[in-house]
Design an enzyme around this catalytic site. Structure first.
Site, PDB file in Angstrom:
ATOM      1  N   CYS A  82      46.738  35.785  31.047  1.00 43.72           N
ATOM      2  CA  CYS A  82      45.897  34.609  31.312  1.00 43.72           C
ATOM      3  C   CYS A  82      44.855  34.420  30.197  1.00 43.72           C
ATOM      4  O   CYS A  82      45.232  34.091  29.076  1.00 43.72           O
ATOM      5  CB  CYS A  82      45.263  34.736  32.696  1.00 43.72           C
ATOM      6  N   TYR A  83      43.580  34.666  30.456  1.00 45.14           N
ATOM      7  CA  TYR A  83      42.574  34.564  29.401  1.00 45.14           C
ATOM      8  C   TYR A  83      42.962  35.464  28.226  1.00 45.14           C
ATOM      9  O   TYR A  83      42.774  35.121  27.054  1.00 45.14           O
ATOM     10  CB  TYR A  83      41.207  34.964  29.957  1.00 45.14           C
ATOM     11  N   GLU A 174      50.676  40.862  37.662  1.00 43.74           N
ATOM     12  CA  GLU A 174      50.209  41.965  38.518  1.00 43.74           C
ATOM     13  C   GLU A 174      50.126  41.604  40.000  1.00 43.74           C
ATOM     14  O   GLU A 174      50.049  42.477  40.840  1.00 43.74           O
ATOM     15  CB  GLU A 174      48.846  42.481  38.027  1.00 43.74           C
ATOM     16  N   LYS A 369      42.904  54.916  45.453  1.00 44.71           N
ATOM     17  CA  LYS A 369      43.069  55.433  46.825  1.00 44.71           C
ATOM     18  C   LYS A 369      44.496  55.918  47.099  1.00 44.71           C
ATOM     19  O   LYS A 369      44.688  57.000  47.658  1.00 44.71           O
ATOM     20  CB  LYS A 369      42.713  54.317  47.815  1.00 44.71           C
TER      21      LYS A 369
END
Ligand code: XMP
Length: 513
Positions: A82-83, A174, A369
């Site tokens: 993206c950016y 992602e 996690k």
């Protein structure tokens, strides 16, 4: 031997942690660092590839976030998202502008067409849905680059320079909405960066144990065990590494769920460690008597925790090391100066301030996690412990609405246990992120046999959520709710009504208090 590493340069995007998790899921180690990293620092980090995250900025603005110039000449493969993709276009001779027309500004699910001769899309389907979120448009592709994807409305969706190993995608590979997104990341890691896939929890565990052993030497380690996933896995790691040199202090404040205190003790029986369980139920309940305000309950419990630790700390005296189960998301958030998170991961009661020690060791500080859970499994902790749902520090005190009494806590513990048992039986436990019973402070009329009852109403709460900032209530099937309800009213005395909470957060919160 050191792991191969991917460097994720964060340009302020909201998916930096998600990208990192995806890379690690592909068995490649990575770290998220700020975009301000210098060339020297990058070289020292020595990554096999670099990923630029998205970000809210526009590359053509005067003071927009930019990487250290020279990064494109390092010869290290880069994937710009993206950016990050627009950075490649902007700084390598292309151009990026604000999308004026509807045909180039895209948000949400977008049908996208890929050139599968590009290594990034090698072996994947030629079309699929991708997740877009960009208001800027790559107007001119830099010289030497080729276009490798387009959508129905936007011609310039992905670019690459295979020789220089520079790749850019306008969409977000992602996120789950992008079909084959993980496969694209996998291609980048393995086919472009030459990853060997050397990041496994088993290796990490052995290395970590060795490191802890050599660091601790003949010293003593103290750990505050809450029974939550992070502190338990941390304790297991030290138990495996240094055994009897580890002292765990586990404060049972009497506000835990059914059998929870014993479960914590049982899980650590296989190690020769010094586990001190302080049964402080009377003490906490004494302090909480007559208190109905939720924030006051939290404050009293927090303060009492510190007091108990302080007393225990004095008995133990000076220790060499304090072990803490801080995990990577906390570290990343702290790095951004997010005060909320810094506060919450000191939840255990600000222990460092009340214990005399030389050094803190945080062996989980680079793990997500799900990696912490996997490490726990590798260490042989039981599944109920590694898969434990989040449980608030103040425990059942904020699930008994209004005044807390021993009787109310017992009623809640029984009802909550039935709820959890039935959810597990229905195999719904992995689909819900947090679920528990609450004892409302409402009594209502019921009928049992020939008699009228006037008893408590139990509420059930279950949510699905990614981050606990927003949450949706879980659609538990009616027949499962039915079983839970009839078991609770039949098996738990003084409950004659069961309610199911169907509010999302916001406007509600996950907990009732
Ligand atoms: P809320 O109720 O704020 O809960 O929507 C979001 C998440 O935070 C947990 N929670 C707490 N955790 N101490 C904690 O350690 C607290 O005082 C506390 N209050 C809420 C809650 O269980 C949920 O996971």
């Amino acid at each position: 031997m050191e792991n191969q590493k991917i460097l994720i340069l964060n340009f302020g995007g909201q998916y930096d942690q998600l990208i990192a998790r995806r890379v690690r899921e592909c068995n490649v180690y990575c770290e998220v660092r700020p975009y301000t990293m210098t060339i020297g620092e990058i070289q020292e980090f020595n990554p096999i590839g670099i990923i630029f995250t998205g970000g809210p900025d526009s590359v053509y603005k005067e003071d927009s976030y930019r990487p250290a110039m020279g990064i494109f000449e390092l010869g290290i493969p880069i994937l710009g998202i993206c950016y990050g993709c627009q950075l490649l276009a902007h700084y390598l001779g292309g151009s990026v502008t604000a999308a004026k027309e509807e045909n180039v500004r895209e948000y949400g699910k977008t049908l996208t067409f890929y050139d599968t001769s590009s290594l990034l899309f090698d072996g994947l389907a030629e079309e699929g849905i991708s997740w877009m979120s960009h208001g800027d448009y790559m107007e001119k592709v830099p010289e030497g680059f080729q276009l490798t994807a387009h959508s129905e409305r936007c011609p310039n969706v992905a670019i690459c320079h295979e020789e220089r190993k520079l790749y850019g995608v306008q969409f977000h590979p992602e996120v789950n909405h992008t079909e084959n997104g993980i496969a694209m990341i996998h291609n980048f890691l393995y086919k472009i960066c030459g990853a060997a896939g050397d990041w496994t929890m088993e290796d990490y565990m052995y290395r970590c144990i060795e490191e802890i052993r050599s660091k601790v030497g003949s010293g003593q380690v103290l750990l505050a065990l809450s029974g939550g996933v992070d502190s338990s896995v941390c304790a297991a790691l030290f138990a495996e590494a240094v055994g009897s040199k580890l002292t765990c202090v586990f404060v049972d404040h009497g506000l835990l769920r059914k059998r929870e205190g014993d479960e914590v003790e049982d899980a650590f029986k296989k190690w020769d460690i010094n586990l001190i369980r302080i049964n402080a139920e009377k003490r906490f309940l004494g302090k909480l008597a007559g208190i109905t305000d939720p924030e006051e309950k939290r404050k009293i419990i927090g303060e009492e925790f510190i007091r108990v630790f302080e007393e225990e700390g004095k008995k133990i005296g000076k220790t060499d090391f304090l072990a803490q189960g801080t995990i990577y998301p906390d570290v990343i958030e702290s790095g951004k100066g997010n005060a909320e998170t810094i506060k919450s991961h000191h939840n255990v009661g600000g222990l460092p301030d009340f214990v005399d020690f030389k050094e803190i060791i945080e062996p989980l500080r680079l793990l997500f996690k799900d990696e912490v859970r996997e490490l726990g499994r590798q260490l042989g902790l039981p599944e109920y412990m590694v898969m434990r749902q989040p449980f608030p520090g103040p425990g059942l005190a904020i699930r008994v609405i209004g005044e807390i009494t021993e009787e109310k806590l017992d009623i809640l513990r029984e009802a909550d246990c039935i709820f959890r048992e039935e959810i597990a039986k229905a195999k719904l436990d992995t689909q819900m992120n947090q679920y528990f019973a609450v004892l409302t402070n409402m009594k209502s009329v019921g009928v049992m046999g020939d008699g009228r009852t006037y008893d408590w109403a139990v509420a059930l709460r279950s949510v699905t959520t990614e981050d606990f900032m927003t949450a949706d209530w879980s659609r538990i099937p009616y027949d499962v709710l039915d079983r839970i309800s009839s078991r609770i009213v039949n098996e738990v005395s003084h409950v004659n009504r069961v309610l199911y909470d169907i509010t999302s957060k916001p406007p509600s919160t996950v907990e009732f208090e």
